[in-house]
Design a protein around this motif. Structure first.
Motif, PDB file in Angstrom:
ATOM      1  N   LEU A   7      -3.655 -25.897 -32.647  1.00 55.12           N
ATOM      2  CA  LEU A   7      -4.341 -25.464 -33.852  1.00 55.12           C
ATOM      3  C   LEU A   7      -3.919 -26.275 -35.071  1.00 55.12           C
ATOM      4  N   THR A   8      -4.887 -26.588 -35.916  1.00 55.95           N
ATOM      5  CA  THR A   8      -4.604 -27.248 -37.183  1.00 55.95           C
ATOM      6  C   THR A   8      -3.955 -26.238 -38.122  1.00 55.95           C
ATOM      7  N   GLN A   9      -2.790 -26.552 -38.635  1.00 57.14           N
ATOM      8  CA  GLN A   9      -2.066 -25.593 -39.477  1.00 57.14           C
ATOM      9  C   GLN A   9      -2.331 -25.782 -40.967  1.00 57.14           C
ATOM     10  N   GLU A  10      -2.692 -26.979 -41.389  1.00 55.12           N
ATOM     11  CA  GLU A  10      -2.961 -27.168 -42.808  1.00 55.12           C
ATOM     12  C   GLU A  10      -4.322 -26.557 -43.166  1.00 55.12           C
ATOM     13  N   TRP A  11      -4.478 -26.193 -44.433  1.00 49.54           N
ATOM     14  CA  TRP A  11      -5.722 -25.610 -44.912  1.00 49.54           C
ATOM     15  C   TRP A  11      -6.818 -26.679 -44.890  1.00 49.54           C
ATOM     16  N   ASN A  22      -3.335 -13.201 -47.896  1.00 49.84           N
ATOM     17  CA  ASN A  22      -2.479 -13.975 -46.996  1.00 49.84           C
ATOM     18  C   ASN A  22      -3.339 -14.484 -45.852  1.00 49.84           C
ATOM     19  N   HIS A  23      -2.930 -15.624 -45.298  1.00 52.24           N
ATOM     20  CA  HIS A  23      -3.718 -16.255 -44.230  1.00 52.24           C
ATOM     21  C   HIS A  23      -2.800 -16.775 -43.140  1.00 52.24           C
ATOM     22  N   CYS A  24      -3.224 -16.614 -41.885  1.00 54.21           N
ATOM     23  CA  CYS A  24      -2.502 -17.246 -40.777  1.00 54.21           C
ATOM     24  C   CYS A  24      -3.474 -17.525 -39.635  1.00 54.21           C
ATOM     25  N   LYS A  25      -3.096 -18.477 -38.791  1.00 54.16           N
ATOM     26  CA  LYS A  25      -3.887 -18.810 -37.610  1.00 54.16           C
ATOM     27  C   LYS A  25      -3.425 -17.924 -36.465  1.00 54.16           C
ATOM     28  N   PHE A  28      -6.617 -15.211 -29.473  1.00 52.60           N
ATOM     29  CA  PHE A  28      -6.777 -14.036 -28.623  1.00 52.60           C
ATOM     30  C   PHE A  28      -7.632 -14.414 -27.418  1.00 52.60           C
ATOM     31  N   GLU A  29      -7.579 -13.557 -26.381  1.00 52.67           N
ATOM     32  CA  GLU A  29      -8.245 -13.880 -25.128  1.00 52.67           C
ATOM     33  C   GLU A  29      -9.494 -13.022 -24.934  1.00 52.67           C
ATOM     34  N   THR A  30     -10.466 -13.571 -24.211  1.00 55.55           N
ATOM     35  CA  THR A  30     -11.661 -12.824 -23.843  1.00 55.55           C
ATOM     36  C   THR A  30     -11.577 -12.408 -22.375  1.00 55.55           C
ATOM     37  N   GLN A  31     -12.477 -11.549 -21.971  1.00 54.47           N
ATOM     38  CA  GLN A  31     -12.513 -11.095 -20.587  1.00 54.47           C
ATOM     39  C   GLN A  31     -12.981 -12.189 -19.632  1.00 54.47           C
ATOM     40  N   TYR A  32     -13.435 -13.309 -20.174  1.00 57.32           N
ATOM     41  CA  TYR A  32     -13.828 -14.445 -19.346  1.00 57.32           C
ATOM     42  C   TYR A  32     -12.703 -15.463 -19.194  1.00 57.32           C
ATOM     43  N   GLY A  33     -11.514 -15.113 -19.681  1.00 55.97           N
ATOM     44  CA  GLY A  33     -10.374 -16.004 -19.526  1.00 55.97           C
ATOM     45  C   GLY A  33     -10.313 -17.126 -20.538  1.00 55.97           C
ATOM     46  N   LEU A  34     -11.091 -17.038 -21.588  1.00 54.99           N
ATOM     47  CA  LEU A  34     -11.091 -18.056 -22.630  1.00 54.99           C
ATOM     48  C   LEU A  34     -10.203 -17.611 -23.788  1.00 54.99           C
ATOM     49  N   THR A  35      -9.592 -18.570 -24.456  1.00 53.29           N
ATOM     50  CA  THR A  35      -8.736 -18.296 -25.609  1.00 53.29           C
ATOM     51  C   THR A  35      -9.466 -18.730 -26.867  1.00 53.29           C
ATOM     52  N   LEU A  36      -9.608 -17.809 -27.802  1.00 49.79           N
ATOM     53  CA  LEU A  36     -10.322 -18.093 -29.043  1.00 49.79           C
ATOM     54  C   LEU A  36      -9.343 -18.298 -30.189  1.00 49.79           C
ATOM     55  N   ALA A  37      -9.672 -19.241 -31.048  1.00 55.17           N
ATOM     56  CA  ALA A  37      -8.885 -19.526 -32.241  1.00 55.17           C
ATOM     57  C   ALA A  37      -9.515 -18.821 -33.436  1.00 55.17           C
ATOM     58  N   ALA A  38      -8.667 -18.320 -34.319  1.00 48.20           N
ATOM     59  CA  ALA A  38      -9.184 -17.549 -35.445  1.00 48.20           C
ATOM     60  C   ALA A  38      -8.276 -17.679 -36.655  1.00 48.20           C
ATOM     61  N   ASP A  39      -8.827 -17.341 -37.808  1.00 52.82           N
ATOM     62  CA  ASP A  39      -8.077 -17.216 -39.053  1.00 52.82           C
ATOM     63  C   ASP A  39      -8.027 -15.740 -39.418  1.00 52.82           C
ATOM     64  N   LEU A  40      -6.820 -15.243 -39.643  1.00 53.07           N
ATOM     65  CA  LEU A  40      -6.634 -13.848 -40.020  1.00 53.07           C
ATOM     66  C   LEU A  40      -6.302 -13.771 -41.506  1.00 53.07           C
ATOM     67  N   THR A  62     -18.269 -23.441 -37.704  1.00 55.03           N
ATOM     68  CA  THR A  62     -16.893 -23.094 -37.368  1.00 55.03           C
ATOM     69  C   THR A  62     -16.340 -22.129 -38.413  1.00 55.03           C
ATOM     70  N   LYS A  63     -15.176 -21.594 -38.098  1.00 59.37           N
ATOM     71  CA  LYS A  63     -14.511 -20.622 -38.979  1.00 59.37           C
ATOM     72  C   LYS A  63     -14.053 -21.252 -40.283  1.00 59.37           C
ATOM     73  N   GLU A  64     -14.086 -22.553 -40.378  1.00 60.36           N
ATOM     74  CA  GLU A  64     -13.730 -23.234 -41.626  1.00 60.36           C
ATOM     75  C   GLU A  64     -14.885 -23.222 -42.624  1.00 60.36           C
ATOM     76  N   GLN A  65     -16.029 -22.779 -42.179  1.00 57.69           N
ATOM     77  CA  GLN A  65     -17.220 -22.780 -43.023  1.00 57.69           C
ATOM     78  C   GLN A  65     -17.549 -21.343 -43.466  1.00 57.69           C
ATOM     79  N   SER A  66     -18.761 -20.918 -43.281  1.00 63.69           N
ATOM     80  CA  SER A  66     -19.230 -19.658 -43.864  1.00 63.69           C
ATOM     81  C   SER A  66     -18.455 -18.432 -43.396  1.00 63.69           C
ATOM     82  N   SER A  67     -18.153 -18.334 -42.097  1.00 59.19           N
ATOM     83  CA  SER A  67     -17.494 -17.119 -41.599  1.00 59.19           C
ATOM     84  C   SER A  67     -16.116 -16.934 -42.224  1.00 59.19           C
ATOM     85  N   GLY A  68     -15.402 -18.032 -42.444  1.00 57.29           N
ATOM     86  CA  GLY A  68     -14.111 -17.927 -43.098  1.00 57.29           C
ATOM     87  C   GLY A  68     -14.224 -17.449 -44.528  1.00 57.29           C
TER      88      GLY A  68
END
Length: 347
Positions: A7-11, A22-25, A28-40, A62-68
């Motif tokens: 994961l990219t740690q810089e903003w 506050n923000h951190c990376k 989490f996992e899905t039921q399909y065995g995939l790992t998702l990256a997120a900003d909390l 991506t989460k760096e755009q509108s959803s973030g």
């Protein structure tokens, strides 16, 4: 099995970090065995268990755009907010890249609810979701499937299954058009299954429709460009959304008992998606839907909000009076209205 992501740690968002959160990376996992990256995002100095919101979209972003931005604005208003990259996109896992699936993408939202439910500072009985653009339809699909989702906002929504199968404004809603598209995709699978379809058209033709110009101004200029965004770069795989064309979301949204707010721009080319989804959700029937269901058992907590003067992309970041995000911000996203909706329905 959990996959380790780099994961990219810089903003590196297309918007500045608010001093109120506050923000951190996280992953989490899905039921399909995939790992998702997120900003909390969490409100500073907050105490106790808070209501929480999971956010994703637009489709191909991506989460760096509108959803973030949406997540951060909700955190400013007192919510724990999670903006995530869907499976196969951004910093999340999944191969081949830029692949979409109706069931996997719906699971992405439900896995985000799983993650939030387990956080020490979250009240698991007070979780909502926000879906932007194509993730608006996915959010409604998730809300119909998962009763843990107590409130849903869909902003400037697309129904990706409808547009994939019927074309824009249902202009290709006929067997002959779908058959031709299926034949082309079948040939593509053998010719080059990894070929990319390209993101937003670049260079922009002079005669491009206004909504394409709006997409260009968001995704291809400093206003919203991001290096990991498919829409900003080489887009989806040509066959990456094949499953959407042969599926339909929203079949059971007339049975959603929890609260839903459908928000769309008055001038958005996509407005018909949101209005039809709202009508079907409340009445069980609408133009563009072949099925007729029963009226919603809880119509009183469903809302349709049309933003005067707003285009589709204005609800990505609020819009600007000049191109490339210059001029004055139009501030067309009613953040306090969204926060009030969640506060009222995540009690």
């Amino acid at each position: 099995m959990k996959q380790e992501l780099q994961l990219t740690q810089e903003w590196d968002k297309v918007f500045p970090l608010s001093e109120k959160v506050n923000h951190c990376k996280v992953t989490f996992e899905t039921q399909y065995g995939l790992t998702l990256a997120a900003d909390l995002y969490t409100p500073k100095d907050a105490e106790g268990k808070l209501a929480a919101i999971a956010v994703s979209g637009p489709f191909g972003a991506t989460k760096e755009q509108s959803s973030g931005l949406y997540a951060m604005r909700m955190a400013e208003r007192g919510f724990v907010a999670l903006a995530f990259d869907p499976s196969f996109t951004g910093e999340s896992s999944g191969e081949p890249r830029r692949t979409a699936s109706p069931d996997i993408n719906t699971e992405d939202f439900m896995a985000a609810v799983d993650f939030l439910s387990k956080q020490d500072n979250v009240d698991a009985e007070r979780i909502g979701i926000i879906g932007i653009c194509g993730w608006g339809g996915i959010a409604l699909n998730a809300a119909a499937a998962d009763t843990r989702i107590k409130a849903t906002v869909v902003s400037t929504m697309y129904d990706m299954t409808r547009v994939s199968g019927n074309g824009y404004f249902d202009s290709e809603d006929k067997e002959e058009s779908r058959h031709a598209a299926r034949e082309a995709l079948a040939k593509q699978r053998l010719a080059d299954p990894m070929a990319m379809a390209g993101g937003v058209i670049d260079p922009l033709p002079d005669d491009a429709p206004q909504f394409v110009k709006d997409y260009y101004d968001y995704y291809k200029t400093p206003r919203g460009y991001h290096q990991r965004s498919g829409n900003s770069n080489d887009g989806w795989r040509v066959i990456g959304t094949q499953a959407y064309a042969n599926s339909r979301f929203l079949y059971y949204i007339n049975e959603i008992r929890s609260a839903v707010l459908v928000m769309h721009g008055e001038k958005a080319h996509s407005r018909y998606f949101g209005e039809a989804a709202y009508k079907y959700m409340v009445e069980g029937k609408a133009e563009g839907y072949n099925v007729v269901g029963k009226p919603n058992p809880n119509p009183e907590n469903k809302q349709l909000l049309i933003i005067p003067g707003a285009s589709h992309c204005d609800l990505y970041d609020g819009g600007y009076t000049e191109l490339v995000g210059k001029g004055e911000p139009k501030n067309l996203i009613p953040w306090d209205t969204l926060a009030d909706f969640f506060a009222q329905n995540l009690k």
